[in-house]
Motif scaffolding. Structure first.
Motif, PDB file in Angstrom:
ATOM      1  N   LEU A   1     -36.038 -73.903   3.334  1.00  0.00           N
ATOM      2  CA  LEU A   1     -35.813 -75.244   3.879  1.00  0.00           C
ATOM      3  C   LEU A   1     -34.669 -75.918   3.129  1.00  0.00           C
ATOM      4  O   LEU A   1     -33.777 -76.514   3.744  1.00  0.00           O
ATOM      5  N   LYS A   2     -34.689 -75.798   1.821  1.00  0.00           N
ATOM      6  CA  LYS A   2     -33.591 -76.336   1.013  1.00  0.00           C
ATOM      7  C   LYS A   2     -32.310 -75.579   1.284  1.00  0.00           C
ATOM      8  O   LYS A   2     -31.236 -76.181   1.468  1.00  0.00           O
ATOM      9  N   SER A   3     -32.399 -74.253   1.366  1.00  0.00           N
ATOM     10  CA  SER A   3     -31.206 -73.439   1.608  1.00  0.00           C
ATOM     11  C   SER A   3     -30.545 -73.806   2.928  1.00  0.00           C
ATOM     12  O   SER A   3     -29.316 -73.940   3.013  1.00  0.00           O
ATOM     13  N   LEU A   4     -31.350 -73.976   3.968  1.00  0.00           N
ATOM     14  CA  LEU A   4     -30.821 -74.313   5.281  1.00  0.00           C
ATOM     15  C   LEU A   4     -30.220 -75.720   5.285  1.00  0.00           C
ATOM     16  O   LEU A   4     -29.153 -75.949   5.868  1.00  0.00           O
ATOM     17  N   ALA A   5     -30.890 -76.643   4.626  1.00  0.00           N
ATOM     18  CA  ALA A   5     -30.373 -78.017   4.573  1.00  0.00           C
ATOM     19  C   ALA A   5     -29.019 -78.067   3.873  1.00  0.00           C
ATOM     20  O   ALA A   5     -28.076 -78.719   4.344  1.00  0.00           O
ATOM     21  N   VAL A   6     -28.895 -77.361   2.757  1.00  0.00           N
ATOM     22  CA  VAL A   6     -27.632 -77.349   2.019  1.00  0.00           C
ATOM     23  C   VAL A   6     -26.538 -76.659   2.828  1.00  0.00           C
ATOM     24  O   VAL A   6     -25.390 -77.120   2.882  1.00  0.00           O
ATOM     25  N   ALA A   7     -26.880 -75.558   3.479  1.00  0.00           N
ATOM     26  CA  ALA A   7     -25.892 -74.806   4.265  1.00  0.00           C
ATOM     27  C   ALA A   7     -25.363 -75.609   5.442  1.00  0.00           C
ATOM     28  O   ALA A   7     -24.199 -75.454   5.840  1.00  0.00           O
ATOM     29  N   THR A   8     -26.188 -76.464   6.014  1.00  0.00           N
ATOM     30  CA  THR A   8     -25.774 -77.233   7.191  1.00  0.00           C
ATOM     31  C   THR A   8     -25.251 -78.621   6.845  1.00  0.00           C
ATOM     32  O   THR A   8     -24.728 -79.315   7.726  1.00  0.00           O
ATOM     33  N   LEU A   9     -25.350 -79.006   5.598  1.00  0.00           N
ATOM     34  CA  LEU A   9     -24.939 -80.360   5.194  1.00  0.00           C
ATOM     35  C   LEU A   9     -23.512 -80.699   5.623  1.00  0.00           C
ATOM     36  O   LEU A   9     -23.254 -81.824   6.102  1.00  0.00           O
ATOM     37  N   PRO A  10     -22.545 -79.769   5.497  1.00  0.00           N
ATOM     38  CA  PRO A  10     -21.171 -80.107   5.914  1.00  0.00           C
ATOM     39  C   PRO A  10     -21.021 -80.369   7.410  1.00  0.00           C
ATOM     40  O   PRO A  10     -19.992 -80.908   7.836  1.00  0.00           O
ATOM     41  N   LEU A  11     -22.020 -80.011   8.193  1.00  0.00           N
ATOM     42  CA  LEU A  11     -21.929 -80.161   9.642  1.00  0.00           C
ATOM     43  C   LEU A  11     -22.396 -81.536  10.126  1.00  0.00           C
ATOM     44  O   LEU A  11     -22.107 -81.921  11.261  1.00  0.00           O
ATOM     45  N   PHE A  12     -23.120 -82.257   9.281  1.00  0.00           N
ATOM     46  CA  PHE A  12     -23.655 -83.554   9.695  1.00  0.00           C
ATOM     47  C   PHE A  12     -22.571 -84.630   9.621  1.00  0.00           C
ATOM     48  O   PHE A  12     -21.752 -84.641   8.696  1.00  0.00           O
ATOM     49  N   PRO A  13     -22.576 -85.563  10.565  1.00  0.00           N
ATOM     50  CA  PRO A  13     -21.626 -86.675  10.494  1.00  0.00           C
ATOM     51  C   PRO A  13     -22.040 -87.667   9.411  1.00  0.00           C
ATOM     52  O   PRO A  13     -23.154 -87.589   8.868  1.00  0.00           O
ATOM     53  N   GLU A  14     -21.153 -88.609   9.098  1.00  0.00           N
ATOM     54  CA  GLU A  14     -21.467 -89.608   8.079  1.00  0.00           C
ATOM     55  C   GLU A  14     -22.664 -90.459   8.474  1.00  0.00           C
ATOM     56  O   GLU A  14     -23.339 -91.030   7.605  1.00  0.00           O
ATOM     57  N   THR A  15     -22.942 -90.538   9.766  1.00  0.00           N
ATOM     58  CA  THR A  15     -24.089 -91.318  10.230  1.00  0.00           C
ATOM     59  C   THR A  15     -25.414 -90.599  10.018  1.00  0.00           C
ATOM     60  O   THR A  15     -26.481 -91.165  10.246  1.00  0.00           O
TER      61      THR A  15
END
Length: 255
Positions: free
Chosen positions: A122-136
């Protein structure tokens, strides 16, 4: 208008069209979301299942125990969408020795596998996808099975789920400043492929009979899918670190 109009979602864990992840993907598309799936192992099978969705989505490979694949995930997702507003973690695995009622005999190596794939990911996936989220910001959503009690035969997967529930709260604290919500859905027993791999799964199903005040249909994935879509939408803007029970009310009842 759909609840997820304009939203882009990355959904993991689709194995068959009887999986929770597939039901979430279908409902999300029906509510206007653009979906990208991840698969592991038999990718041709995942791609075939993906074609059963209303709009066949792209499928990319992801082994959450492979750091190289995690490191490249954001770039591979960007080949299909320019970012994401939500990610669904529907991944869990425990070796056979970690399930089935011989809790004391499970070797550490198998426990470590269960915890890495079912909890740490869960942490690994969250960190891996973090650059994909917008500032909002957006939403990270995971699936659990009530880990506040010990279940027969669930053994080390139950321990892994307890870790997942704790990890979700720590992630909520870490990602909150980035406006990313982290929540879990705790579903009642459902007849998925993952459930059928648990020895003695019928004992889970039997427990729900007569005790869930709303009743419980273990073949109906729709309640879990709809609740998940709601948590992925903008209608829970101040809810994070939460475990939403979708179990017919079983968790709230005594004997």
């Amino acid at each position: 208008m759909g609840l997820l109009d304009g939203k882009r979602l990355l959904i993991t864990g689709v194995i068959t069209d009887a999986s929770i992840a597939f039901a979430i993907a279908r409902t999300a598309q029906e509510q206007g979301a653009e979906v990208v799936l991840t698969g592991y192992g038999r990718m041709s099978l995942v791609e075939r299942v993906a074609r059963k969705l209303p709009t066949p989505p792209p499928v990319i490979e992801l082994d959450v125990a492979d750091q190289g694949q995690l490191d490249s995930l954001a770039d591979r997702v960007r080949e299909h969408v320019d970012g994401i507003d939500g990610v669904v973690h529907a991944i869990g695995f425990a070796p056979a020795s970690a399930l089935g009622g011989d809790f004391l005999a499970t070797p550490w190596e198998d426990v470590a596998t269960a915890v890495q794939v079912s909890t740490y990911s869960l942490k690994s996936l969250a960190v891996a996808t973090l650059p994909l989220f917008p500032e909002t910001g957006g939403s990270v959503l995971g699936m659990t099975f009530d880990a506040t009690v010990a279940w027969p035969a669930y053994d080390w997967m139950g321990v892994a789920k307890a870790g997942l529930e704790s990890a979700s709260r720590y992630l909520a604290r870490e990602l909150g400043p980035k406006h990313i919500r982290v929540n879990l859905v705790s579903a009642g027993p459902l007849r998925t492929m993952a459930a059928r791999s648990i020895p003695g799964f019928s004992r889970f199903e039997d427990a729900w009979s007569g005790r869930a005040p709303l009743g419980w249909d273990n073949s109906d994935l729709d309640p879990v899918a709809r609740s998940s879509v709601a948590l992925l939408s903008d209608w829970f803007p101040a809810t994070t670190g939460e475990i939403v029970h979708v179990d017919g009310g079983f968790h709230a009842m005594g004997v």
